[in-house]
Structure formats: structure tokens, C-alpha cells
Design an enzyme around this catalytic site. Structure first.
Site, PDB file in Angstrom:
ATOM      1  N   LYS A   1      30.400 -13.421 -35.719  1.00  0.00           N
ATOM      2  CA  LYS A   1      29.013 -13.234 -35.271  1.00  0.00           C
ATOM      3  C   LYS A   1      29.017 -12.125 -34.228  1.00  0.00           C
ATOM      4  O   LYS A   1      29.532 -12.302 -33.124  1.00  0.00           O
ATOM      5  CB  LYS A   1      28.439 -14.511 -34.643  1.00  0.00           C
ATOM      6  CG  LYS A   1      26.935 -14.346 -34.399  1.00  0.00           C
ATOM      7  CD  LYS A   1      26.390 -15.238 -33.324  1.00  0.00           C
ATOM      8  CE  LYS A   1      26.535 -14.675 -31.950  1.00  0.00           C
ATOM      9  NZ  LYS A   1      25.781 -13.435 -31.685  1.00  0.00           N
ATOM     10  N   GLU A  21      38.192 -13.148 -23.859  1.00  0.00           N
ATOM     11  CA  GLU A  21      38.235 -11.875 -23.113  1.00  0.00           C
ATOM     12  C   GLU A  21      36.930 -11.772 -22.350  1.00  0.00           C
ATOM     13  O   GLU A  21      35.868 -11.625 -22.969  1.00  0.00           O
ATOM     14  CB  GLU A  21      38.351 -10.686 -24.083  1.00  0.00           C
ATOM     15  CG  GLU A  21      39.650 -10.598 -24.827  1.00  0.00           C
ATOM     16  CD  GLU A  21      40.829 -10.271 -23.944  1.00  0.00           C
ATOM     17  OE1 GLU A  21      40.633  -9.762 -22.826  1.00  0.00           O
ATOM     18  OE2 GLU A  21      41.957 -10.545 -24.377  1.00  0.00           O
ATOM     19  N   CYS A  72      33.981  -3.528 -19.848  1.00  0.00           N
ATOM     20  CA  CYS A  72      34.544  -4.684 -19.142  1.00  0.00           C
ATOM     21  C   CYS A  72      35.524  -4.246 -18.064  1.00  0.00           C
ATOM     22  O   CYS A  72      35.599  -4.847 -17.007  1.00  0.00           O
ATOM     23  CB  CYS A  72      35.214  -5.626 -20.133  1.00  0.00           C
ATOM     24  SG  CYS A  72      36.422  -4.805 -21.151  1.00  0.00           S
ATOM     25  N   GLU A 131      29.957  -9.054 -11.221  1.00  0.00           N
ATOM     26  CA  GLU A 131      30.057  -8.018 -12.259  1.00  0.00           C
ATOM     27  C   GLU A 131      28.646  -7.479 -12.489  1.00  0.00           C
ATOM     28  O   GLU A 131      27.728  -8.239 -12.804  1.00  0.00           O
ATOM     29  CB  GLU A 131      30.611  -8.607 -13.561  1.00  0.00           C
ATOM     30  CG  GLU A 131      30.790  -7.536 -14.626  1.00  0.00           C
ATOM     31  CD  GLU A 131      31.269  -8.072 -15.974  1.00  0.00           C
ATOM     32  OE1 GLU A 131      30.706  -9.068 -16.459  1.00  0.00           O
ATOM     33  OE2 GLU A 131      32.193  -7.465 -16.539  1.00  0.00           O
TER      34      GLU A 131
HETATM   35  P1  NAD Z   1      27.575 -12.424 -23.659  1.00  0.00           P
HETATM   36  O1  NAD Z   1      28.551 -13.396 -23.134  1.00  0.00           O
HETATM   37  O2  NAD Z   1      26.170 -12.523 -23.241  1.00  0.00           O
HETATM   38  O3  NAD Z   1      27.549 -12.469 -25.273  1.00  0.00           O
HETATM   39  C1  NAD Z   1      28.702 -12.229 -26.027  1.00  0.00           C
HETATM   40  C2  NAD Z   1      28.547 -12.885 -27.388  1.00  0.00           C
HETATM   41  O4  NAD Z   1      28.500 -14.296 -27.220  1.00  0.00           O
HETATM   42  C3  NAD Z   1      27.270 -12.495 -28.127  1.00  0.00           C
HETATM   43  O5  NAD Z   1      27.561 -12.342 -29.497  1.00  0.00           O
HETATM   44  C4  NAD Z   1      26.375 -13.712 -27.900  1.00  0.00           C
HETATM   45  O6  NAD Z   1      25.392 -13.886 -28.903  1.00  0.00           O
HETATM   46  C5  NAD Z   1      27.394 -14.839 -27.939  1.00  0.00           C
HETATM   47  N1  NAD Z   1      27.006 -16.084 -27.277  1.00  0.00           N
HETATM   48  C6  NAD Z   1      26.167 -16.248 -26.235  1.00  0.00           C
HETATM   49  N2  NAD Z   1      26.081 -17.558 -25.899  1.00  0.00           N
HETATM   50  C7  NAD Z   1      26.889 -18.230 -26.758  1.00  0.00           C
HETATM   51  C8  NAD Z   1      27.240 -19.607 -26.912  1.00  0.00           C
HETATM   52  N3  NAD Z   1      26.744 -20.554 -26.110  1.00  0.00           N
HETATM   53  N4  NAD Z   1      28.102 -19.953 -27.898  1.00  0.00           N
HETATM   54  C9  NAD Z   1      28.629 -19.007 -28.707  1.00  0.00           C
HETATM   55  N5  NAD Z   1      28.328 -17.694 -28.603  1.00  0.00           N
HETATM   56  C10 NAD Z   1      27.478 -17.306 -27.632  1.00  0.00           C
HETATM   57  O7  NAD Z   1      28.189 -10.996 -23.321  1.00  0.00           O
HETATM   58  P2  NAD Z   1      27.531  -9.561 -23.561  1.00  0.00           P
HETATM   59  O8  NAD Z   1      26.413  -9.399 -22.589  1.00  0.00           O
HETATM   60  O9  NAD Z   1      27.278  -9.375 -25.009  1.00  0.00           O
HETATM   61  O10 NAD Z   1      28.743  -8.577 -23.162  1.00  0.00           O
HETATM   62  C11 NAD Z   1      29.001  -8.185 -21.857  1.00  0.00           C
HETATM   63  C12 NAD Z   1      30.105  -9.027 -21.259  1.00  0.00           C
HETATM   64  O11 NAD Z   1      31.268  -8.936 -22.087  1.00  0.00           O
HETATM   65  C13 NAD Z   1      30.545  -8.540 -19.890  1.00  0.00           C
HETATM   66  O12 NAD Z   1      30.727  -9.641 -19.042  1.00  0.00           O
HETATM   67  C14 NAD Z   1      31.886  -7.839 -20.165  1.00  0.00           C
HETATM   68  O13 NAD Z   1      32.756  -7.795 -19.076  1.00  0.00           O
HETATM   69  C15 NAD Z   1      32.416  -8.679 -21.281  1.00  0.00           C
HETATM   70  N6  NAD Z   1      33.438  -7.935 -22.053  1.00  0.00           N
HETATM   71  C16 NAD Z   1      34.749  -8.247 -21.827  1.00  0.00           C
HETATM   72  C17 NAD Z   1      35.762  -7.524 -22.484  1.00  0.00           C
HETATM   73  C18 NAD Z   1      37.216  -7.816 -22.222  1.00  0.00           C
HETATM   74  O14 NAD Z   1      38.070  -7.227 -22.866  1.00  0.00           O
HETATM   75  N7  NAD Z   1      37.562  -8.698 -21.299  1.00  0.00           N
HETATM   76  C19 NAD Z   1      35.411  -6.508 -23.387  1.00  0.00           C
HETATM   77  C20 NAD Z   1      34.053  -6.222 -23.590  1.00  0.00           C
HETATM   78  C21 NAD Z   1      33.074  -6.959 -22.910  1.00  0.00           C
END
Ligand code: NAD
Length: 488
Positions: A184, A260, A294, A391
Site C-alpha cells: 500500500k 523505518e 527522513c 521532526e
Molecule cells: P505516515 O506515517 O503518515 O504514512 C506512511 C504510510 O503509512 C502511508 O502509506 C500511510 O497511509 C500509512 N499509514 C498511516 N496510518 C496507518 C496505520 N494506522 N496502519 C497502517 N498504515 C498506516 O508518513 P508520511 O507522512 O507518509 O512520511 C513521512 C515520514 O516518513 C517522516 O516521519 C519520515 O521521517 C519518514 N520516513 C522515514 C524513512 C526512513 O528511512 N527511516 C524514509 C522515508 C520517510
């Protein structure tokens, strides 16, 4: 001048299941917003629970019955290489679709994201036949073997900031290890995932081996994590969502997860660093993808003797960035992914100033169709300031000064996050001491950021994550071990 006309972009419709694009009557249609314009540019079908059920059971059937998991690993690698070739062949359309729907400028997708995705896939394809188990030191009249096998169906959930790269971190190793995948993608950047899934089937990877279901996190993402036929969940996104997913995996399994998560990474600059080169590195590390990375180097920790000169150089780099839509050739500062996220950045910056931060530049939210945020430098003395603690995920750099190495390492350590860190110095002993002291999953010395060296795993300490993506570790994380005892 534009690279392409955004209205000419073909948008793939539906989920990708059973080797084809699919839509269902009980899907809910939701507008998807283009970050560069702030306007809806397509509709996305959010899956119903029945669609998730269908996608997971199809993937499970594929795993149990078709030839992928039992195929000779070199044969599996051959199909993955063919997939990589097709991605290269379709790079212009993929780049157009990616940049239309995300904050990634078209030229960067072509120069960086596509080669990265292809290289990463080839790296994992090469690992397909380069692992094995071992024979244990059992009693002499017995043979004990430890063998590895795939989990079955991996549930993958990805964020919006580098949609194709994040996909390949998950899908590349999962498929190379013989699993099926139900992915997803973020509902904000959903379309390149189904395009890539179609190319996988075109490359000869069996149908249902890689299914994509579209939708939001709370319903579709959660349903994937809860499903009893999902053997493992691999997630990249925020720390809060990672915690929610881990909890779902615990309650509805328990099942393992790789997480991650977010970061608040320091860049420690000593007075003996190469100042010109480092100022450019520091500026790029917080403004690349408008800080929506990130591992953004979001906390500058600098020796007090050079803080003034150095910050002027960083500001000079900031001033050269050009905001614009992702399809514009001159754009070097792309839009923030959504108006809501831009508001969030703005409010943290304002709160930080109210808490005593000195704004040295930027801090402006600009709504010009899409939402943009000017590169911002905040001088901060209080380590509890919200801009240091949270963040922000935007082009906002905090600056704190130190006068001893001990103070530098203390400031570099973050209470919550431990994703990455940069150390800039000519002194090897100091660099290596910092490398040991800083609690972070990646440490970069006299450089900043990931590279094409996919052998280097990535992952966070503390609340920045559990487990690794990329590297041999990421491949092995897609296999579980089985102990086999044979009596003579
Ligand atoms: P997010 O956590 O809002 O969403 C990420 C994904 O999770 C989306 O597909 C979302 O639909 C899904 N999601 C949301 N709630 C969920 C739930 N309860 N159950 C299952 N899936 C769910 O993150 P974002 O805003 O899309 O991305 C930004 C974040 O990602 C930042 O915090 C960034 O640091 C992190 N990030 C980390 C890395 C890494 O390598 N550590 C890499 C890229 C991004």
C-alpha cells in the site's frame, strides 16, 4: 521553461492485483492533489476490506502454488533484472508521473531516483542466490541443518517522500528472497507504484507476486497489517504510525515488522572542517526535496568560532534556490507535499521563535498554487526548543553552537531520534570518536547522505526505527530460518 506538460500525463487507474489494473464497485473515490498546483489531478480508488482480502489471498495463493518461491534463485534473479531493464526503458513516463504527483523535480527523478531504484533492484536480484543456511554441531548420529525460507506474503506500507525508492527498498528484497508482496503506497503519491507493478508482470514476474492496493492508512494499511496471511510487515513512515503498526502486529499476530521511521539528524561541524565544501553539504542536506527527507540534516551543531562565517555561507546557498513546480527546469526548491504539512512546518517555526529561536532567514509559507516554504535558519540556545526536538520535515535548519568536543557529542545525541548524523572535521581521531559516540544508524564523515552503495544498510536507532532497509541485512530480513534435525 517546463520539462513536460503535466496535463499530458497518463494516470494509471485502480489497484494492481492478479497481474492487471482492477477497480471494484465498493471502492471509494478520493481526489489526489498535485503538490505543485494544490489542485486535484486524479481520483484514487480506496480499497474496501473485501479488496484487501482479495489481494492478500491472491498473493498467498501465488506464493503457495506458483513457481516463484520454488524457482531456482538465479532464474528469479533473471526476471528481476528484466524488470530493472523495463524500468529504465519507461523512465521518462515514470519520472513524469512521479514528479506530477510528488515533490520530486522531474530532472532529479531522472538523474537520481530512477537510477537509484534500478540499481537497488539489481543489488537485491544479485543476492537471490547468495545466501544459505548452516549445519549445526549436533550429536554425531544426527544431522542438524538451519535453512532459510521466505515469510510468504510481505505487507509493505510506504510514505510519500520518495515513492519509487521507498517501494524498491521493500519490494526488491522481498521478491528476491522468494516472497509475494501486497503493497500500500501513500495515498498522497499512489500512481507510480501500480505502474511499477505492471512492469514487473511485463518482465515475467508471475501475476499476484506483487499486488498493490490503494487507500488510506487507517483502514487499508491497517487491514493489511491485521491480515492473518501476512507473514511480516515492512513499513517506512513516521514514528507515530510505526508505533501504531507495531501495536497492530502485536495484537493481530503477533507478527514481525521492520520499521523505518522519523529522524532529527545532526550535522556536527568543527572549526577544522573544509568550510566551503561543508557549507554546501549542510545547505543541500536540509533543502534537498525541500527538507522532506527522513535523513535531512536538520540540526547544525557548529563550533562557536566559525558559526558566524559558516552560517553566512549556508544562507548564501539558501538564497540561490528557486521555488517552482516539479516540472519546471529551474526548480531547485520543490513544493511541500500538502497545504496541511506546510501549515505544520509554519506553526513549528513560529512556536520555535516564540520559545526564543532567532530567525536568521526564511520562515515564510508561500501559497502559489502549491505550498512552498522558504529555507529557514534558526539560531537556538535552548536544546528543549520545539524546532530541535520535533521532526519538521521541511527546509528548516536549527543552529546550536559548542566550544568543546564533549559538548558537541552531547548536543548531537537526540533524546528521541537516532536515524543519521554527519561529522565534518579534518581530525581523524575526533571523527572516529564521534562516530562511536553518536547514537544513530548511519554516520557520515565529511559527506552527508545515502549513496548508491546499497551494501550499506540503513535504519534507525531509538525511535527512528527497528531493523534495516537496503544492504544484505534487508535481504535477510525477508527470510526466516527453520531448524531441521535428521536422525541417521
Ligand atoms: P505516515 O506515517 O503518515 O504514512 C506512511 C504510510 O503509512 C502511508 O502509506 C500511510 O497511509 C500509512 N499509514 C498511516 N496510518 C496507518 C496505520 N494506522 N496502519 C497502517 N498504515 C498506516 O508518513 P508520511 O507522512 O507518509 O512520511 C513521512 C515520514 O516518513 C517522516 O516521519 C519520515 O521521517 C519518514 N520516513 C522515514 C524513512 C526512513 O528511512 N527511516 C524514509 C522515508 C520517510
Amino acid at each position: 521553461m517546463d520539462w513536460y506538460n503535466p496535463s499530458d500525463t497518463d494516470i494509471p487507474k485502480g489497484h494492481f492485483i492478479d497481474g492487471r489494473f482492477m477497480s471494484f464497485n465498493d471502492d471509494t473515490s478520493v481526489d489526489v492533489i498535485c503538490p505543485s498546483t494544490g489542485q486535484a489531478y486524479a481520483a484514487l480508488n480506496y480499497a474496501s476490506p473485501d479488496t484487501v482480502e482479495f489481494a492478500v489471498s491472491q498473493a498467498y495463493q501465488a506464493y503457495r502454488t506458483n513457481s516463484w518461491a520454488s524457482m531456482a534463485p538465479r532464474e528469479r534473479a533473471k526476471y528481476l533484472f528484466q524488470w530493472a531493464e523495463l524500468i529504465e526503458k519507461h523512465q521518462a513516463s515514470l519520472a513524469q508521473l512521479e514528479s506530477l504527483g510528488s515533490s520530486r523535480p522531474y530532472h532529479e527523478v531522472l538523474q537520481w531516483d530512477i537510477p537509484y531504484v534500478v540499481d537497488c533492484l539489481r543489488f537485491f536480484a544479485e543476492l537471490a542466490d547468495k545466501h544459505g543456511g548452516y549445519v549445526g554441531a549436533t550429536q554425531q548420529d544426527r544431522l542438524g541443518m538451519v535453512i532459510s525460507q521466505p515469510y510468504g506474503v510481505i505487507g509493505a506500507i510506504t510514505p510519500w517522500n520518495f515513492p519509487m525508492s521507498m517501494l524498491m527498498w521493500k519490494v526488491g528484497p522481498a521478491l528476491a528472497a522468494g516472497n509475494a508482496v501486497v503493497l500500500k503506497p501513500s495515498e498522497m503519491t499512489p500512481f507510480t507504484s501500480v505502474y511499477l507493478a505492471k512492469l514487473a508482470v511485463d518482465a515475467g514476474i508471475p501475476a499476484n507476486q506483487f499486488n498493490v492496493v490503494q487507500g488510506d492508512g487507517k483502514t487499508v494499511g491497517q487491514a493489511i497489517c491485521e491480515h492473518s496471511l501476512i507473514g511480516k510487515v515492512t513499513f517506512t513512515g513516521s514514528t507515530a504510525t510505526g508505533a501504531a503498526i507495531m501495536s497492530t502486529c502485536a495484537l493481530k499476530g503477533p507478527k514481525p515488522s521492520t520499521l523505518e521511521l522519523g529522524g532529527k539528524s545532526p550535522q556536527v561541524v568543527f572549526a577544522d572542517a573544509d568550510i566551503d565544501k561543508t557549507a554546501l553539504t549542510v545547505a543541500k542536506a536540509i533543502t534537498g526535496n525541500a527538507g522532506q527527507v527522513c535523513v535531512s540534516g536538520s540540526r547544525l551543531i557548529i563550533h562557536q568560532d566559525i558559526a558566524e562565517t559558516f552560517s553566512q555561507k549556508v544562507l548564501s546557498h539558501f538564497s540561490q534556490l528557486r521555488m517552482g513546480p516539479t516540472w519546471n527546469k529551474s526548480t531547485t526548491l520543490p513544493p511541500i507535499i500538502s497545504a496541511g504539512q506546510a501549515q505544520r512546518i509554519n506553526s513549528i517555526v513560529n512556536q520555535s521563535i516564540a520559545q526564543g529561536a532567532e530567525r536568521l532567514c526564511g520562515g515564510e509559507l508561500i501559497n502559489d498554487g502549491g505550498s512552498f516554504f522558504t529555507p529557514t535558519l534558526l539560531a537556538i540556545t535552548d536544546n528543549n526548543n520545539c524546532a530541535v526536538q520535533q521532526e519538521i520535515f521541511g527546509p528548516v535548519l536549527t543552529m546550536q553552537t559548542f566550544d568543546s568536543d564533549e559538548q558537541a557529542w552531547a548536543l548531537a545525541s537526540h533524546e528521541t531520534y537516532g536515524l543519521a548524523a554527519g561529522i565534518h572535521t579534518q581530525n581523524l581521531q575526533r571523527a572516529l570518536t564521534g562516530m562511536r559516540q553518536i547514537e544513530a544508524g548511519s554516520v557520515w564523515i565529511n559527506r552527508y547522505g545515502r549513496s548508491f552503495d546499497h551494501i550499506m544498510p540503513t535504519g534507525g536507532f531509538k525511535q527512528s526505527g527497528i531493523g534495516k532497509d537496503i544492504g544484505v541485512e534487508a535481504f535477510q530480513a525477508n527470510l526466516k530460518t527453520k531448524s531441521v534435525l535428521i536422525d541417521f
